[in-house]
Enzyme design. Structure first.
Site, PDB file in Angstrom:
ATOM      1  N   ALA A   1      -6.115  -1.700   5.179  1.00 46.46           N
ATOM      2  CA  ALA A   1      -7.292  -1.555   5.327  1.00 46.46           C
ATOM      3  C   ALA A   1      -8.037  -1.826   4.204  1.00 46.46           C
ATOM      4  O   ALA A   1      -7.627  -2.147   2.991  1.00 46.46           O
ATOM      5  CB  ALA A   1      -7.499   0.138   5.612  1.00 46.46           C
ATOM      6  N   TYR A   2      -9.437  -1.979   4.272  1.00 46.32           N
ATOM      7  CA  TYR A   2     -10.251  -2.091   3.081  1.00 46.32           C
ATOM      8  C   TYR A   2     -10.781  -1.002   2.752  1.00 46.32           C
ATOM      9  O   TYR A   2     -11.481  -0.261   3.516  1.00 46.32           O
ATOM     10  CB  TYR A   2     -11.658  -3.281   3.614  1.00 46.32           C
ATOM     11  CG  TYR A   2     -12.619  -3.481   2.488  1.00 46.32           C
ATOM     12  CD1 TYR A   2     -12.629  -4.894   1.926  1.00 46.32           C
ATOM     13  CD2 TYR A   2     -13.359  -2.498   2.042  1.00 46.32           C
ATOM     14  CE1 TYR A   2     -13.447  -5.197   0.895  1.00 46.32           C
ATOM     15  CE2 TYR A   2     -14.302  -2.693   0.972  1.00 46.32           C
ATOM     16  CZ  TYR A   2     -14.276  -4.163   0.356  1.00 46.32           C
ATOM     17  OH  TYR A   2     -14.876  -4.654  -0.699  1.00 46.32           O
ATOM     18  N   THR A   3     -10.317  -0.677   1.363  1.00 47.20           N
ATOM     19  CA  THR A   3     -10.581   0.917   1.102  1.00 47.20           C
ATOM     20  C   THR A   3     -11.419   1.111  -0.221  1.00 47.20           C
ATOM     21  O   THR A   3     -11.486   2.105  -0.816  1.00 47.20           O
ATOM     22  CB  THR A   3      -9.311   1.404   0.807  1.00 47.20           C
ATOM     23  OG1 THR A   3      -8.611   0.700  -0.274  1.00 47.20           O
ATOM     24  CG2 THR A   3      -8.366   1.569   2.076  1.00 47.20           C
TER      25      THR A   3
ATOM     26  N   GLY B   1       0.832  -1.230   0.196  1.00 40.69           N
ATOM     27  CA  GLY B   1      -0.048  -0.165  -0.009  1.00 40.69           C
ATOM     28  C   GLY B   1       0.741   1.287   0.019  1.00 40.69           C
ATOM     29  O   GLY B   1       2.188   1.189   0.450  1.00 40.69           O
TER      30      GLY B   1
ATOM     31  N   TYR C   1     -18.131   1.826   4.296  1.00 45.24           N
ATOM     32  CA  TYR C   1     -16.764   2.086   4.647  1.00 45.24           C
ATOM     33  C   TYR C   1     -16.327   2.845   5.741  1.00 45.24           C
ATOM     34  O   TYR C   1     -15.714   2.589   6.712  1.00 45.24           O
ATOM     35  CB  TYR C   1     -15.971   2.906   3.297  1.00 45.24           C
ATOM     36  CG  TYR C   1     -14.656   3.331   3.600  1.00 45.24           C
ATOM     37  CD1 TYR C   1     -13.626   2.352   3.755  1.00 45.24           C
ATOM     38  CD2 TYR C   1     -14.355   4.540   3.384  1.00 45.24           C
ATOM     39  CE1 TYR C   1     -12.280   2.874   4.022  1.00 45.24           C
ATOM     40  CE2 TYR C   1     -13.134   5.128   3.294  1.00 45.24           C
ATOM     41  CZ  TYR C   1     -12.115   4.120   3.887  1.00 45.24           C
ATOM     42  OH  TYR C   1     -10.990   4.718   4.095  1.00 45.24           O
TER      43      TYR C   1
ATOM     44  N   ASP D   1      -2.475 -11.621   8.293  1.00 46.17           N
ATOM     45  CA  ASP D   1      -3.818 -11.535   7.870  1.00 46.17           C
ATOM     46  C   ASP D   1      -4.567 -10.885   9.192  1.00 46.17           C
ATOM     47  O   ASP D   1      -4.487 -11.460  10.270  1.00 46.17           O
ATOM     48  CB  ASP D   1      -4.267 -12.796   7.710  1.00 46.17           C
ATOM     49  CG  ASP D   1      -5.580 -12.729   7.034  1.00 46.17           C
ATOM     50  OD1 ASP D   1      -6.341 -11.674   7.617  1.00 46.17           O
ATOM     51  OD2 ASP D   1      -6.355 -13.573   6.761  1.00 46.17           O
ATOM     52  N   LEU D   2      -5.028  -9.646   9.071  1.00 49.55           N
ATOM     53  CA  LEU D   2      -5.781  -8.861  10.433  1.00 49.55           C
ATOM     54  C   LEU D   2      -6.883 -10.024  10.805  1.00 49.55           C
ATOM     55  O   LEU D   2      -7.355  -9.499  11.813  1.00 49.55           O
ATOM     56  CB  LEU D   2      -6.126  -7.400  10.025  1.00 49.55           C
ATOM     57  CG  LEU D   2      -4.900  -6.620   9.651  1.00 49.55           C
ATOM     58  CD1 LEU D   2      -5.377  -5.131   9.364  1.00 49.55           C
ATOM     59  CD2 LEU D   2      -3.966  -6.505  10.587  1.00 49.55           C
TER      60      LEU D   2
END
Length: 302
Positions: free
Chosen positions: A58-60, A10, A123, A34-35
């Site tokens: 993050a999932y963005t 990222g 989000y 892996d969170l």
């Protein structure tokens, strides 16, 4: 300093690796870290033996999150809390990145950290709940809310505008959404500046908590696009006209805050970090992506 960074490819993770060059930085992403998997987090903690943990993962995918809420919350809320808790179990400070999307954009003025959150979409809600979960899991957490992140790496608005300018004779860009571009290198600089205090401070220190940090000055997406192409033109890049349009002319699956400007006074007062001028940061980004301005094209050149 030993640093564990969640995220490797990222924009912010890469900038952190560059800024902390000379220190021990372990930047990991799935499957190594892996969170959503506590065992994975424990293994990464043992391998890195960090002094500071930074969550730059993050999932963005803002629009896709509307139809993929379970994964967005698994990463942005539960995963962030998992990593924060693992740091807390070892007595480590934790830095976490959040977003202006925790606000609805209706205040009509820059948001302070004391303003109530009211996200408009999945989000934003996942990031808002992630903030609360992180602070509950680790009282030695510093959360940086930021916006419009760009860099020479990854996918972002700067690279999209350059690509579209090369392909099209005219561009149309939203002009009624307000905020500020923030470059990943400037966020990495902020983490580097905050780290010594956070390493030494106990829970309850003013250095922990929520902080706003974006670039300056405030602008719109249209204003940002115009500056990108103007600076790119100095480097010989195509500069088609950029027409301002309304958000309603460019519908998206998720609703964006119309005015996500962030008041960054607190981080300046507490940590001595002032918002970076994004125009200067953009120039450095374009130097890397395209090259320096051509001598005959520099502003003011005959």
């Amino acid at each position: 300093m030993r640093l564990l960074v969640a995220g490797r490819e990222g924009q912010v993770a890469r900038a952190l690796a560059a800024r902390f060059a000379g220190h021990e930085v372990m930047a990991l992403e799935p499957p190594a870290l892996d969170l959503t998997d506590r065992a994975s987090i424990e293994a990464a903690m043992q391998a890195a033996a960090p002094e500071l943990v930074v969550n730059a993962a993050a999932y963005t995918a803002v629009d896709r999150a509307e139809d993929d809420a379970a994964l967005a919350f698994a990463v942005n809320r539960d995963g962030a809390a998992n990593l924060a808790a693992a740091a807390a179990a070892r007595g480590l400070p934790f830095i976490h990145f959040s977003t202006d999307y925790v606000f609805d954009g209706r205040k009509g003025a820059p948001y302070t950290e004391a303003d109530a959150t009211s996200p408009l979409g999945v989000y934003g809600r996942s990031k808002e709940e992630g903030e609360r979960a992180v602070l509950a899991a680790n009282p030695r957490s510093a959360i940086l809310r930021t916006a419009w992140v760009c860099s020479p790496t990854g996918g972002n608005f700067v690279k999209t505008m350059l690509r579209l300018a090369a392909e099209r004779d005219a561009l149309r860009v939203v002009a009624d959404q307000h905020g500020a571009p923030t470059f990943a290198a400037d966020l990495a600089d902020a983490v580097f500046a905050m780290a010594p205090r956070l390493l030494a401070a106990a829970a309850g220190d003013e250095g922990f908590g929520i902080f706003h940090l974006s670039g300056a000055p405030h602008t719109t997406w249209h204003g940002f696009a115009s500056e990108i192409l103007a600076q790119a033109a100095l480097r010989g890049h195509r500069h088609p006209p950029v027409t301002p349009i309304a958000t309603s002319d460019y519908p998206t699956r998720a609703t964006r805050p119309a005015d996500g400007r962030l008041d960054c006074t607190k981080i300046t007062r507490v940590h001595g970090i002032a918002p970076a001028d994004w125009r200067a940061s953009l120039a450095r980004c374009l130097d890397e992506l395209i090259g320096p301005p051509s001598a005959g094209l520099k502003e003011g050149a005959p």
